[in-house]
Design an enzyme around this catalytic site. Structure first.
Site, short mmCIF file in Angstrom:
data_model
loop_
_atom_site.label_atom_id
_atom_site.label_comp_id
_atom_site.label_asym_id
_atom_site.label_seq_id
_atom_site.Cartn_x
_atom_site.Cartn_y
_atom_site.Cartn_z
CG ASP A 127 -9.01 4.61 5.32
OD1 ASP A 127 -9.63 4.47 4.26
OD2 ASP A 127 -7.84 5.03 5.38
CD1 TRP A 156 -12.13 5.64 0.80
CD2 TRP A 156 -12.26 7.60 1.86
NE1 TRP A 156 -10.91 5.88 1.38
CE2 TRP A 156 -10.96 7.08 2.03
CE3 TRP A 156 -12.56 8.83 2.44
CZ2 TRP A 156 -9.98 7.75 2.77
CZ3 TRP A 156 -11.59 9.49 3.17
CH2 TRP A 156 -10.32 8.96 3.33
NE ARG A 213 -12.36 1.20 1.81
CZ ARG A 213 -11.26 1.88 2.15
NH1 ARG A 213 -10.08 1.48 1.74
NH2 ARG A 213 -11.34 2.93 2.94
CG ASP A 225 -6.92 5.90 -1.86
OD1 ASP A 225 -8.05 6.38 -1.72
OD2 ASP A 225 -6.24 5.43 -0.93
CE LYS A 248 -6.43 0.94 -0.77
NZ LYS A 248 -6.02 0.51 0.59
CG ASP A 262 -2.27 0.65 1.00
OD1 ASP A 262 -2.27 1.90 1.04
OD2 ASP A 262 -3.30 -0.02 0.79
CG ASP A 263 0.41 6.09 0.68
OD1 ASP A 263 1.44 6.33 0.04
OD2 ASP A 263 -0.43 6.95 1.00
#
Ligand code: GLA
Length: 547
Positions: free
Chosen positions: A221, A202, A217, A164, A162, A77-78
């Site tokens: 989070d 989100w 998603r 974002d 993924k 991930d990030d």
């Protein structure tokens, strides 16, 4: 002897129920048709990642037997960037990954695992926005798709990304749908091998995402905290119509092994499984405790999650603070169903649900419904009557039931229906957007509001009848003088009609009955309108017209 027999019985029933848990040799295209399973660096390490940490987790997936249960992705991930060079090429953070990412990707593949990476649909990383990470400035895909996709997929060999949306801020003025479609199509063109995509927006982004991504998603989070688990479950309760092998509602990465109580972890794993969310582990697997590991390795829950029908459980009962959810497994309207009884409250609660509401019907006095406790992996006493249990605060029971399916036609709740123009993205004007809305007087305590109008129909795609012939469709709606005209479509045959504009006496919802022809098996029932919106819809009910 009893113990031996029990062991034989249990292993028999587990392998009989769940023959295909190990999907190690499946192609990426096949894997993409089920909720993704694996491990990701974010929940446990945040930005503080490095090659050694990730290598250890990959090894642990293998050593703990998790890979062979389906947890096959290792997602970075990030935190792996160090900005861009003067030619705008991405720089990999050499303090954290001294040899770059390629040796790590090769190592992950040598374990027969799949490497995954992370980026943003805009220009900035989320870490640079929320965590002040200067290394994440200007690293997103926007404006750099070709060179980034070439690097991630063709040079480095990542098989998952993924994407974002933190860095696609207001100043870029991007359209979510257009931006994701163009990025994902671009990736598919540039990559020389299939790539699985996760849309991290989100919020349920809209039906355009189906077929483009493995999952999207639906909330901000997750944290290892009960209120957040409950919040995410709430967000997903009425999105079942949108989950299929074309993509799943992503409830975010798992927090098992991160300090919640055992009951809370059972709810977490149980609901993520029955709601067909991706199962991406988020803890340090080298330190995981036994009870969390046991839950992650629960073959019955995994098989419910990975079931080939790819359904998401829908709410069949909501009383007080409790819920009952049901998911068809193995065969649509077959004999087996996964069921969750869920108590999110802070009090002990008794839940009773009828066999009919669970979809079953006893046909003679010898008939019974077999009950398998999915969390304990234990066969319980069969049912002859309602399913009734007491549940501790913040707890769940998940069962696999098996028995004769009921044949009665019944209710189809509005909150199970598909709305063609639905999304949960931030909107300036919500007053006209289609919505699944709480309504304490509705059956199931939910209605659909603001369906109808152009390109905004509502449909139930699996209305089941035993025989072909004449049926009555009853539509329960709350009258609205400006929303009377509508069409009822049954397998494409259109009936034009009107709702009353006023409330009938002593009724919370008016009922409109229309005679239609149905075919044997599954039918598609659709409500639509053109110039006006539809009134609030509670449910439809179907029964055979007398000859
Ligand atoms: C967002 C995502 C998280 C994680 C972080 C990384 O918050 O929702 O899952 O990827 O960004 O910064």
């Amino acid at each position: 002897m009893r113990k031996i027999l029990l062991t034989i019985f249990l292993s028999f029933s587990i392998s009989f129920l769940f023959g295909q848990v190990n999907s190690q040799n499946n192609s990426l295209e096949q894997i993409n048709k089920r909720p993704l399973m694996g491990w990701s660096s974010w929940n446990v390490y945040n930005l503080d990642i490095n090659a050694t940490k990730i290598e250890k987790q990959a090894k642990a997936l293998v050593d703990l037997g998790l890979r062979d249960l389906g947890y096959q992705f290792v997602n970075i991930d990030d935190g792996f960037w160090a900005g861009r060079d003067k030619n705008d090429n991405l720089i990999i953070n050499r303090d954290r990954f001294p040899k770059g990412l390629k040796p790590l990707v090769d190592m992950i593949k040598s374990y027969h695992l799949h490497p995954g990476i992370y980026s943003d649909a805009g220009v900035m990383s989320c870490g640079s926005i929320w965590g002040g990470d200067l290394n994440g400035i200007n690293v997103g895909l926007h404006g750099h798709l070709e060179q980034d996709a070439e690097l991630y997929f063709n040079e480095l060999g990542f098989e998952y990304i993924k994407i974002d949306y933190c860095g696609a801020g207001d100043e870029l003025n991007l359209d979510t749908e257009k931006q994701y479609i163009s990025l994902i199509k671009g990736i598919n063109q540039i990559s020389r091998h299939p790539v699985i995509v996760n849309i991290c927006r989100w919020a349920y982004p809209g039906n355009w995402a189906r077929g483009l991504a493995n999952a999207w998603r639906i909330s901000y989070d997750i944290t290892p905290n009960w209120d957040r688990i409950k919040y995410i479950i709430d967000k997903n309760l009425y999105l079942s119509a949108y989950a299929s092998s074309q993509g799943f509602n992503d409830m975010d990465m798992l927090e098992l092994g991160m300090g919640m109580t055992n009951n809370e972890e059972e709810v977490h794993m149980g609901m993520w499984s029955i709601m067909s969310s991706p199962l991406i582990i988020g803890c340090d697997l080298t330190k995981i405790n036994d009870s969390s590991l046991k839950l992650l390795k629960n073959k019955t829950l995994i098989s419910i999650n990975q079931d080939k029908l790819a359904r998401q459980a829908k709410v069949v009962q909501h009383k007080g603070e409790t819920y009952v959810l049901v998911k068809d497994i193995e065969k649509i309207r077959g004999n087996k169903r996964a069921v969750a009884l869920y108590n999110p409250s802070d009090k002990k609660q008794k839940i009773t649900v009828s066999l009919a509401d669970l979809g079953y019907e006893l046909q003679n006095s010898k008939d019974e419904i077999k009950v398998f406790d999915a969390i304990k992996e234990y066969r319980e006493k069969s049912l002859k009557n309602d399913l009734s249990i007491s549940l501790e605060p913040r707890s769940i029971k998940v069962y696999i039931l098996e028995g004769n399916r009921g044949s009665k036609q019944g209710n189809y709740e509005a909150e199970w229906a598909f709305i063609s123009n639905y999304n949960d993205l931030p909107k300036s004007d919500r007053t006209k957007a289609p919505v699944y809305k709480k309504d304490s007087l509705a059956s199931g305590q939910m209605i659909v509001g603001n369906a109808g109008g152009e390109n905004n129909f509502i449909s139930w795609d699996e209305v089941y009848t035993e025989k072909s012939g004449k049926y009555i469709v009853e539509i329960y709606y709350r009258p609205n003088p400006l929303r009377t005209k509508f069409f009822l479509g049954v397998n494409g045959a259109i009936h034009s009609s009107e709702f009353l504009s006023k409330k009938m006496d002593n009724q919370e919802f008016n009922k409109k009955s229309i005679a239609v022809n149905m075919k044997k098996g599954f039918n598609r029932v659709k409500l639509s309108s053109i110039s006006n919106l539809l009134p609030d819809i509670d449910r439809i009910s179907i029964y055979r017209a007398s000859e």
